[in-house]
Design a protein around this motif. Structure first.
Motif, short mmCIF file in Angstrom:
data_model
loop_
_atom_site.label_atom_id
_atom_site.label_comp_id
_atom_site.label_asym_id
_atom_site.label_seq_id
_atom_site.Cartn_x
_atom_site.Cartn_y
_atom_site.Cartn_z
N GLU A 140 94.09 95.53 104.33
CA GLU A 140 92.73 95.02 104.45
C GLU A 140 92.21 95.17 105.88
N MET A 141 93.09 94.94 106.86
CA MET A 141 92.67 95.07 108.25
C MET A 141 92.33 96.53 108.57
N ILE A 142 93.16 97.46 108.11
CA ILE A 142 92.90 98.87 108.36
C ILE A 142 91.57 99.29 107.73
N ALA A 143 91.36 98.87 106.49
CA ALA A 143 90.11 99.21 105.80
C ALA A 143 88.91 98.59 106.51
N TYR A 144 89.05 97.35 106.94
CA TYR A 144 87.95 96.68 107.64
C TYR A 144 87.61 97.40 108.93
N SER A 145 88.65 97.79 109.68
CA SER A 145 88.41 98.45 110.96
C SER A 145 87.72 99.80 110.77
N LYS A 146 88.03 100.48 109.67
CA LYS A 146 87.42 101.78 109.41
C LYS A 146 85.94 101.64 109.02
N SER A 147 85.62 100.54 108.37
CA SER A 147 84.25 100.36 107.88
C SER A 147 83.34 99.66 108.87
N ALA A 148 83.92 99.02 109.89
CA ALA A 148 83.12 98.26 110.85
C ALA A 148 82.29 99.20 111.72
N LYS A 149 81.17 98.71 112.22
CA LYS A 149 80.28 99.53 113.06
C LYS A 149 80.93 99.86 114.40
N SER A 150 81.77 98.96 114.90
CA SER A 150 82.44 99.18 116.18
C SER A 150 83.94 98.92 116.01
N PRO A 151 84.78 99.46 116.90
CA PRO A 151 86.23 99.24 116.78
C PRO A 151 86.60 97.76 116.79
N LEU A 152 87.68 97.46 116.13
CA LEU A 152 88.19 96.09 116.05
C LEU A 152 89.00 95.80 117.31
N LEU A 170 99.07 102.45 115.96
CA LEU A 170 98.65 102.20 114.58
C LEU A 170 97.42 103.05 114.23
N ASN A 171 96.51 103.21 115.19
CA ASN A 171 95.36 104.10 114.96
C ASN A 171 95.83 105.51 114.60
N LYS A 172 96.81 106.00 115.33
CA LYS A 172 97.33 107.34 115.11
C LYS A 172 97.97 107.46 113.73
N LEU A 173 98.72 106.44 113.34
CA LEU A 173 99.49 106.50 112.09
C LEU A 173 98.66 106.20 110.85
N SER A 174 97.62 105.38 111.00
CA SER A 174 96.89 104.88 109.83
C SER A 174 95.42 105.26 109.78
N GLY A 175 94.89 105.72 110.92
CA GLY A 175 93.46 105.99 110.97
C GLY A 175 92.64 104.75 111.22
N SER A 176 93.29 103.63 111.54
CA SER A 176 92.56 102.40 111.87
C SER A 176 91.76 102.61 113.16
N ARG A 177 90.84 101.70 113.41
CA ARG A 177 90.01 101.78 114.61
C ARG A 177 90.17 100.48 115.40
N LEU A 178 91.28 100.39 116.12
CA LEU A 178 91.56 99.23 116.97
C LEU A 178 91.32 99.61 118.42
N GLU A 179 90.83 98.66 119.19
CA GLU A 179 90.58 98.90 120.61
C GLU A 179 91.23 97.79 121.43
N PRO A 180 92.27 98.11 122.22
CA PRO A 180 92.93 97.07 123.02
C PRO A 180 91.97 96.48 124.06
N VAL A 181 92.04 95.18 124.21
CA VAL A 181 91.31 94.46 125.25
C VAL A 181 92.36 93.88 126.19
N LEU A 182 92.39 94.34 127.43
CA LEU A 182 93.46 93.97 128.36
C LEU A 182 93.17 92.64 129.04
N TYR A 183 94.16 91.74 128.94
CA TYR A 183 94.11 90.43 129.60
C TYR A 183 95.14 90.40 130.73
N LYS A 184 95.00 89.42 131.59
CA LYS A 184 95.97 89.25 132.69
C LYS A 184 97.05 88.27 132.25
#
Length: 325
Positions: A140-152, A170-184
């Motif tokens: 469900e997460m992969i499908a949601y990320s693919k359909s969302a207007k912007s990366p998850l 995971l993006n490479k393996l599944s086609g998901s659209r995740l975008e890391p947000v770096l924290y300290k």
């Protein structure tokens, strides 16, 4: 299951030789276990636990020396420069010799300037989602990320960590659209995950499991090959069709100086394997949120480190990552 893994570890250790004679009177004095991370951190906890069991196995003290900082370079150089007689060992995260050696400019070759000995423990990770996320499974997460207007967005506690590279893998393996947000650090990343500021995160079991068990997050998948007793009910990535995600599982690596004589390597390895086969050691590891590793010979472990080094090198080059990115 984890218990079957524990039994396999003990059997394999017996095959390696659970009680051989040590080489030429080794050890003849206390051992130094140099730890490349600060006192009180996860690696230090595992190192002190391992040192305690190793000391009892040898009937000799094993002194833990923390040398944090410098991208693990100072601690690693300390061991590289030590006499290769089996009395100085390094405990570090496997990633420092694999992905880290590609990210940081290290003044040594991790594949040739160290003697690979064994894993001391395994550290799988969980993919978790905030409690109010509009999905409850990995599919469900992969499908949601693919359909969302912007990366998850996916919270990350630092560049080059599994929480950073994991979503990209995971993006490479599944086609998901995740975008890391770096924290300290882990604390602010986890805080925003729980608060719903970011919807997903890949994190270690020590932090992720209590949040999942308390209902503050949803657990979507774990990087163990099979379901784990540490997170009952959570499917493995392998089970869900993505075994490649298992390379995110960290391990606490044991190395010695370069050019250790074969008899010394054999003696050190035999002592290490006696520790790794001890059910009491497994129980203590489990209590601090990590798992026992596989029983493995030094040549096989060296091959594993090399394979990880090459695989992560290709991935880091592919995504164009540098530490300043």
């Amino acid at each position: 299951m984890d218990r079957r893994h524990f039994l396999a570890t003990a059997v394999a250790a017996a095959a390696l030789g659970a009680a051989p004679a040590f080489a030429n009177g080794w050890p003849s004095r206390p051992l130094r276990l140099v730890v490349a991370y600060p006192a009180g951190g996860g690696t230090d906890v595992v190192a002190r636990l391992f040192a305690d069991f190793l000391g009892k196995t040898l009937g000799q003290s094993v002194v833990v020396e923390n040398k944090p900082g410098g991208a693990t370079i100072p601690a690693t150089l300390d061991v590289i420069r030590a006499k290769p007689d089996g009395h100085t060992l390094l405990m570090t995260l496997g990633s420092s010799a694999t992905s880290g050696a590609h990210i940081n400019k290290v003044p040594y070759d991790p594949l040739t300037d160290l003697t690979a000995l064994a894993e001391a423990a395994r550290a799988p990770v969980l993919l978790v989602a905030t409690r109010n996320a509009p999905f409850s499974t990995l599919a469900e997460m992969i499908a949601y990320s693919k359909s969302a207007k912007s990366p998850l967005h996916s919270a990350s506690y630092g560049p080059g960590t599994s929480s950073h590279f994991g979503p990209l893998l995971l993006n490479k393996l599944s086609g998901s659209r995740l975008e890391p947000v770096l924290y300290k650090g882990s604390a602010p990343a986890t805080q925003d995950l729980v608060g719903g500021v970011v919807p997903v995160m890949i994190d270690g079991l020590t932090t992720a499991v209590p949040l999942y068990q308390s209902g503050k997050t949803k657990a979507l998948a774990i990087t163990t090959p099979e379901r784990s007793d540490m997170a009952p009910g959570v499917a493995s990535f392998r089970e869900l069709g993505f075994p490649g995600m298992e390379q995110l599982s960290g391990y606490f690596a044991l190395f010695g100086p370069k050019a250790m004589p074969a008899d010394v390597v054999g003696a050190v390895s035999a002592a290490i394997q006696k520790v790794l086969a001890d059910p009491a050691y497994h129980k203590r590891l489990f209590a601090v949120g990590v798992l026992p590793p596989q029983a493995i010979t030094p040549p096989a472990f060296a091959a594993q480190v090399k394979a990880d080094y090459l695989r992560w090198g290709e991935f880091i080059k592919e995504i164009g990552f540098t530490i300043d990115a």
